[in-house]
Write an enzyme that holds these catalytic residues in place. Structure first.
Site, PDB file in Angstrom:
ATOM      1  N   GLU A 244       0.852  -1.210   0.008  1.00 33.35           N
ATOM      2  CA  GLU A 244      -0.038   0.135  -0.070  1.00 33.35           C
ATOM      3  C   GLU A 244       0.997   1.186   0.037  1.00 33.35           C
ATOM      4  O   GLU A 244       0.459   2.324  -0.652  1.00 33.35           O
ATOM      5  CB  GLU A 244      -0.951   0.012   1.289  1.00 33.35           C
TER       6      GLU A 244
ATOM      7  N   GLU B 262      -4.592  -9.339   3.229  1.00 34.98           N
ATOM      8  CA  GLU B 262      -5.267  -9.151   4.494  1.00 34.98           C
ATOM      9  C   GLU B 262      -6.526  -9.925   4.738  1.00 34.98           C
ATOM     10  O   GLU B 262      -6.732 -10.094   5.832  1.00 34.98           O
ATOM     11  CB  GLU B 262      -5.513  -7.402   4.596  1.00 34.98           C
TER      12      GLU B 262
END
Length: 246
Positions: free
Chosen positions: A114, A134
């Site tokens: 990210e 995730e």
């Protein structure tokens, strides 16, 4: 000249600043790492730095957000404060007028990816893994990864990669335009620095204008973007003429 931070090692190469995550073996992103990223961005704002490179120590870029930090929050409100702070730092990267490169020297997962997605350029070592896994921890990417990956690869492919928690190869990341260049592990950083120096050959006023124009295409209509590019082009012509005379 080199400086050391508990979470990041800094080195200079002329007007290039290199910040390497220094939290082995996984280079997890914690409070100290976020403070170091902010410090690097502050240095980029100075007059003696034109380009910033983020990389990792060892053979890992970053395996993501420190889960211990997440578990330290007492409630959702406190967690939201932390997420807003972190996303604010990543937005500083994305909105920087000066170029920022993620030199992905190894595994780049979760929050590490990210963070890399917020950079202007992603240069990646061959034969490594990237991904947003995730979902396997019962959560979703919370640091801008959903938005930025969707813009790069399209909504359908981003949903597939995130929903399956896939770890994809650097070759696939290159094919999907997630990374700009692939380099062999041998001489990876020299190749990154060669790329960076090539960016610095051009007049940096032009590079910064270009970065802003490209970034704004995400929120502008096609017509508005083209009109702004025309305006910028016209403003640069007198400067080009005067530089030729000199």
């Amino acid at each position: 000249m080199a400086a050391t931070n508990p979470a990041m090692r800094f080195e200079r190469d002329g007007r290039i600043l290199v910040g390497a995550f220094n939290n082995p073996p996984e280079n997890r992103l914690n409070i100290a790492a976020f403070e170091a990223i902010n410090a690097a961005l502050d240095l980029l704002g100075g007059d003696d730095t034109d380009l910033l490179i983020f990389t990792g120590t060892g053979s890992v870029f970053s395996k993501g957000f420190d889960m211990g930090l997440m578990q330290s929050y007492d409630d959702g409100a406190e967690m939201m404060v932390g997420l807003k702070m972190t996303n604010g730092i990543f937005s500083r990267i994305a909105h920087s007028a000066k170029p920022i490169i993620a030199a992905i020297n190894g595994h780049c997962l979760g929050g590490g990816l990210e963070m890399a997605l917020a950079c202007h350029f992603r240069l990646c070592v061959e034969k490594t893994r990237l991904g947003l896994p995730e979902v396997w921890n019962g959560i979703i990417p919370g640091l801008g990864g959903i938005t930025r990956l969707s813009k790069l690869v399209g909504q359908a492919k981003a949903l597939e990669l995130i929903a399956l928690g896939d770890l994809f190869t650097s070759d696939e990341a290159y094919r999907l335009n997630i990374v700009n260049r692939l380099y062999p592990r041998d001489n990876f950083m020299p190749n990154v620095l060669t790329f960076a120096r090539a960016l610095l050959v051009a007049d940096q006023k032009v590079i910064r204008e270009l970065i802003g124009l490209v970034a704004r295409t995400a929120t502008q209509s096609e017509e508005d973007s083209i009109n702004e590019c025309m305006d910028s082009f016209v403003k640069m012509v007198p400067w080009i003429k005067s530089s030729r005379k000199s």
